[in-house]
Motif scaffolding. Structure first.
Motif, PDB file in Angstrom:
ATOM      1  N   LYS A   1      81.657  35.985  24.208  1.00  0.00           N
ATOM      2  CA  LYS A   1      81.986  36.937  23.144  1.00  0.00           C
ATOM      3  C   LYS A   1      81.013  36.806  21.972  1.00  0.00           C
ATOM      4  O   LYS A   1      80.659  37.780  21.328  1.00  0.00           O
ATOM      5  N   THR A   2      80.616  35.568  21.686  1.00  0.00           N
ATOM      6  CA  THR A   2      79.703  35.285  20.582  1.00  0.00           C
ATOM      7  C   THR A   2      78.585  34.393  21.094  1.00  0.00           C
ATOM      8  O   THR A   2      78.850  33.382  21.741  1.00  0.00           O
ATOM      9  N   CYS A   3      77.339  34.775  20.801  1.00  0.00           N
ATOM     10  CA  CYS A   3      76.180  33.991  21.234  1.00  0.00           C
ATOM     11  C   CYS A   3      75.287  33.713  20.042  1.00  0.00           C
ATOM     12  O   CYS A   3      75.272  34.466  19.067  1.00  0.00           O
ATOM     13  N   ARG A   4      74.518  32.655  20.174  1.00  0.00           N
ATOM     14  CA  ARG A   4      73.613  32.251  19.111  1.00  0.00           C
ATOM     15  C   ARG A   4      72.275  31.901  19.746  1.00  0.00           C
ATOM     16  O   ARG A   4      72.222  31.173  20.729  1.00  0.00           O
ATOM     17  N   LEU A   5      71.205  32.444  19.180  1.00  0.00           N
ATOM     18  CA  LEU A   5      69.851  32.080  19.607  1.00  0.00           C
ATOM     19  C   LEU A   5      69.305  31.100  18.576  1.00  0.00           C
ATOM     20  O   LEU A   5      69.254  31.409  17.382  1.00  0.00           O
ATOM     21  N   GLU A   6      68.926  29.917  19.063  1.00  0.00           N
ATOM     22  CA  GLU A   6      68.310  28.920  18.201  1.00  0.00           C
ATOM     23  C   GLU A   6      66.875  28.709  18.665  1.00  0.00           C
ATOM     24  O   GLU A   6      66.564  28.913  19.833  1.00  0.00           O
ATOM     25  N   GLY A   7      66.026  28.303  17.751  1.00  0.00           N
ATOM     26  CA  GLY A   7      64.638  28.028  18.090  1.00  0.00           C
ATOM     27  C   GLY A   7      64.170  26.748  17.441  1.00  0.00           C
ATOM     28  O   GLY A   7      64.721  26.318  16.431  1.00  0.00           O
ATOM     29  N   ARG A   8      63.124  26.152  18.053  1.00  0.00           N
ATOM     30  CA  ARG A   8      62.597  24.891  17.537  1.00  0.00           C
ATOM     31  C   ARG A   8      61.087  24.880  17.669  1.00  0.00           C
ATOM     32  O   ARG A   8      60.557  25.084  18.751  1.00  0.00           O
ATOM     33  N   PRO A   9      60.379  24.633  16.571  1.00  0.00           N
ATOM     34  CA  PRO A   9      58.937  24.431  16.687  1.00  0.00           C
ATOM     35  C   PRO A   9      58.652  23.090  17.353  1.00  0.00           C
ATOM     36  O   PRO A   9      59.557  22.276  17.540  1.00  0.00           O
ATOM     37  N   LYS A  10      57.408  22.855  17.709  1.00  0.00           N
ATOM     38  CA  LYS A  10      57.003  21.675  18.492  1.00  0.00           C
ATOM     39  C   LYS A  10      57.625  20.377  17.982  1.00  0.00           C
ATOM     40  O   LYS A  10      58.228  19.632  18.732  1.00  0.00           O
ATOM     41  N   ASP A  11      57.487  20.084  16.702  1.00  0.00           N
ATOM     42  CA  ASP A  11      57.954  18.803  16.171  1.00  0.00           C
ATOM     43  C   ASP A  11      59.136  18.958  15.219  1.00  0.00           C
ATOM     44  O   ASP A  11      59.390  18.078  14.397  1.00  0.00           O
ATOM     45  N   GLY A  12      59.842  20.074  15.312  1.00  0.00           N
ATOM     46  CA  GLY A  12      60.923  20.309  14.364  1.00  0.00           C
ATOM     47  C   GLY A  12      62.299  20.231  14.997  1.00  0.00           C
ATOM     48  O   GLY A  12      62.462  19.725  16.112  1.00  0.00           O
ATOM     49  N   ASP A  13      63.273  20.713  14.266  1.00  0.00           N
ATOM     50  CA  ASP A  13      64.659  20.743  14.720  1.00  0.00           C
ATOM     51  C   ASP A  13      65.065  22.177  15.040  1.00  0.00           C
ATOM     52  O   ASP A  13      64.439  23.132  14.566  1.00  0.00           O
TER      53      ASP A  13
END
Length: 141
Positions: free
Chosen positions: A73-85
């Protein structure tokens, strides 16, 4: 022009597989372009998929085909750079049906890894079934 960011060098992981039966329900079936096969998670919220790309990318769209009754019902797209969170890029709200759904992502930062979190399943037990998953965008310069 946005194109699929998933290639042979993209590494994927999933939160779970139904009864650990990867031969029948494994993650590879989300990317095989076969409408007869699928990834089927085990029970429990949340479920997730991570994709690690061979280079930095900017995501412009997500395309997902759930099985009706087993969508999120609810989705979240998260992203992370090479050395990040990981940081939240976007929230999206799929319909509970069998159609291929497309979700535009606005102004995504350059990332090396994405995590698609399925926060709450339409299924009572928290299972997610995905027949097709694609991430569109372009390589970051």
């Amino acid at each position: 022009m946005a194109s699929s960011l998933i290639c042979s060098e993209t590494q994927s992981r999933v939160s779970s597989v139904l009864n650990r039966d990867v031969k029948q329900f494994g993650k590879k079936f989300m990317f095989d372009s076969n409408e007869e096969t699928c990834w089927n998670s085990d029970q429990g919220d949340p479920q997730w998929v991570t994709l690690e790309f061979p280079q930095s990318v900017k995501v412009s769209d997500l395309k997902v085909q759930f099985q009706g009754g087993f969508s999120s019902k609810t989705c979240r797209l998260e992203g992370r750079p090479k050395d990040g969170d990981f940081g939240v890029i976007s929230q999206f709200y799929p319909e509970d049906n069998n159609s291929l759904q497309r979700f535009p992502i606005q102004e995504a930062p350059a990332v090396d890894k994405v995590k698609i979190v399925f926060e709450n399943s339409a299924d009572f037990f928290g299972r997610i079934i995905i027949y097709s998953l694609d991430v569109l965008g372009e390589k970051a310069s």
